[in-house]
Design an enzyme around this catalytic site. Structure first.
Site, short mmCIF file in Angstrom:
data_model
loop_
_atom_site.label_atom_id
_atom_site.label_comp_id
_atom_site.label_asym_id
_atom_site.label_seq_id
_atom_site.Cartn_x
_atom_site.Cartn_y
_atom_site.Cartn_z
N ARG A 39 -0.92 -12.05 -8.05
CA ARG A 39 -1.90 -12.02 -9.13
C ARG A 39 -1.26 -12.54 -10.41
NH1 ARG A 39 -3.75 -6.20 -7.31
NH2 ARG A 39 -1.58 -6.37 -6.72
N HIS B 35 -8.53 -8.95 -1.78
CA HIS B 35 -7.86 -8.98 -0.47
C HIS B 35 -8.63 -9.89 0.50
CE1 HIS B 35 -6.32 -4.73 -1.55
NE2 HIS B 35 -5.24 -5.46 -1.43
N SER C 16 -6.67 -2.35 -6.00
CA SER C 16 -7.24 -1.15 -5.39
C SER C 16 -7.23 0.01 -6.40
CB SER C 16 -6.44 -0.75 -4.15
OG SER C 16 -6.46 -1.77 -3.21
P1 ADP Z 1 0.16 -2.26 -1.69
O1 ADP Z 1 -0.38 -1.00 -2.28
O2 ADP Z 1 0.75 -2.12 -0.33
O3 ADP Z 1 0.96 -3.11 -2.63
P2 ADP Z 1 -2.12 -3.76 -2.25
O4 ADP Z 1 -3.38 -3.55 -1.56
O5 ADP Z 1 -2.01 -3.33 -3.65
O6 ADP Z 1 -1.08 -3.09 -1.34
O7 ADP Z 1 -1.67 -5.28 -2.25
C1 ADP Z 1 -1.13 -5.89 -1.12
C2 ADP Z 1 -1.13 -7.38 -1.26
O8 ADP Z 1 -2.43 -7.82 -1.60
C3 ADP Z 1 -0.19 -7.86 -2.35
O9 ADP Z 1 0.40 -9.05 -1.91
C4 ADP Z 1 -1.12 -8.12 -3.49
O10 ADP Z 1 -0.61 -9.10 -4.37
C5 ADP Z 1 -2.34 -8.61 -2.75
N1 ADP Z 1 -3.52 -8.44 -3.58
C6 ADP Z 1 -4.04 -7.28 -4.02
N2 ADP Z 1 -5.13 -7.51 -4.78
C7 ADP Z 1 -5.29 -8.86 -4.83
C8 ADP Z 1 -6.21 -9.74 -5.47
N3 ADP Z 1 -7.17 -9.27 -6.27
N4 ADP Z 1 -6.06 -11.07 -5.28
C9 ADP Z 1 -5.06 -11.53 -4.52
N5 ADP Z 1 -4.15 -10.77 -3.89
C10 ADP Z 1 -4.25 -9.45 -4.03
#
Ligand code: ADP
Length: 171
Positions: free
Chosen positions: A90, A17, A128
């Protein structure tokens, strides 16, 4: 001035993130990192804890601010005057969900543009949920999350288990 919103649950924020936030901050004059507060979604960390961790992790990223939102993303974007929402992509698995969300949001707010950024290769495997699973099982996540997140996880799940001894399987 183009205002962009980067929404996520951040339960908890990971280095993946932070990477997307850092890269997006270079593209927009104002980037609002919006921590999603969904009353029914089960989360490990409270909204206040998630906000605190996101604020700490992004404190040094220029023209970036952190807030929370609930309800529809399009309503939040209208409220803050954003015309862009940033998402990280991703693997192929993210694509279908993001495609569907983008189409629905466009229906509700045609002027909202979705900017999808490919995850950096070193973070493409991070999520996460995988972080929580590793931490819950005593693994070391300190290289994958900001410092304060590693601390919060350690508090939540206790101290790390010692490494497995040769021939043993942790019993
Ligand atoms: P949610 O649970 O609301 O989907 P996340 O925290 O899982 O939230 O992800 C939200 C955004 O962050 C999404 O667009 C996801 O693709 C992006 N994201 C999460 N992890 C990564 C990562 N390792 N690299 C790039 N983008 C990420």
């Amino acid at each position: 001035m183009t205002i962009a919103v980067l929404p996520a649950s951040f339960d908890p924020i990971t280095n993946g993130h932070v990477d997307i936030i850092t890269r997006a901050s270079g593209l927009f004059e104002r980037l609002i990192v919006a921590v999603y507060s969904h009353p029914k979604k089960p989360v490990l960390f409270s909204l206040d804890e998630r906000l605190e961790m996101v604020r700490e992790a992004t404190a040094l990223i220029p023209h970036t601010e952190v807030t929370s939102f609930d309800g529809l993303l399009v309503d939040f974007c209208r409220r803050v005057g954003a015309i862009v929402t940033v998402r990280g992509l991703r693997a192929l698995s993210d694509f279908e969900y993001e495609f569907q969300q983008a189409a629905l949001n466009r229906r509700m707010m045609p002027e909202l543009e979705v900017v999808s950024m490919f995850a950096s290769d070193v973070y493409g495997f991070l999520s996460s949920s995988i972080i929580k699973e590793i931490a819950e099982n005593g693994g070391d996540v300190s290289a994958m999350v900001p410092f304060s997140v590693a601390e919060h996880l350690q508090e939540r799940f206790g101290t790390r288990r010692p490494p497995l001894v040769a021939g043993g399987y942790g019993h």
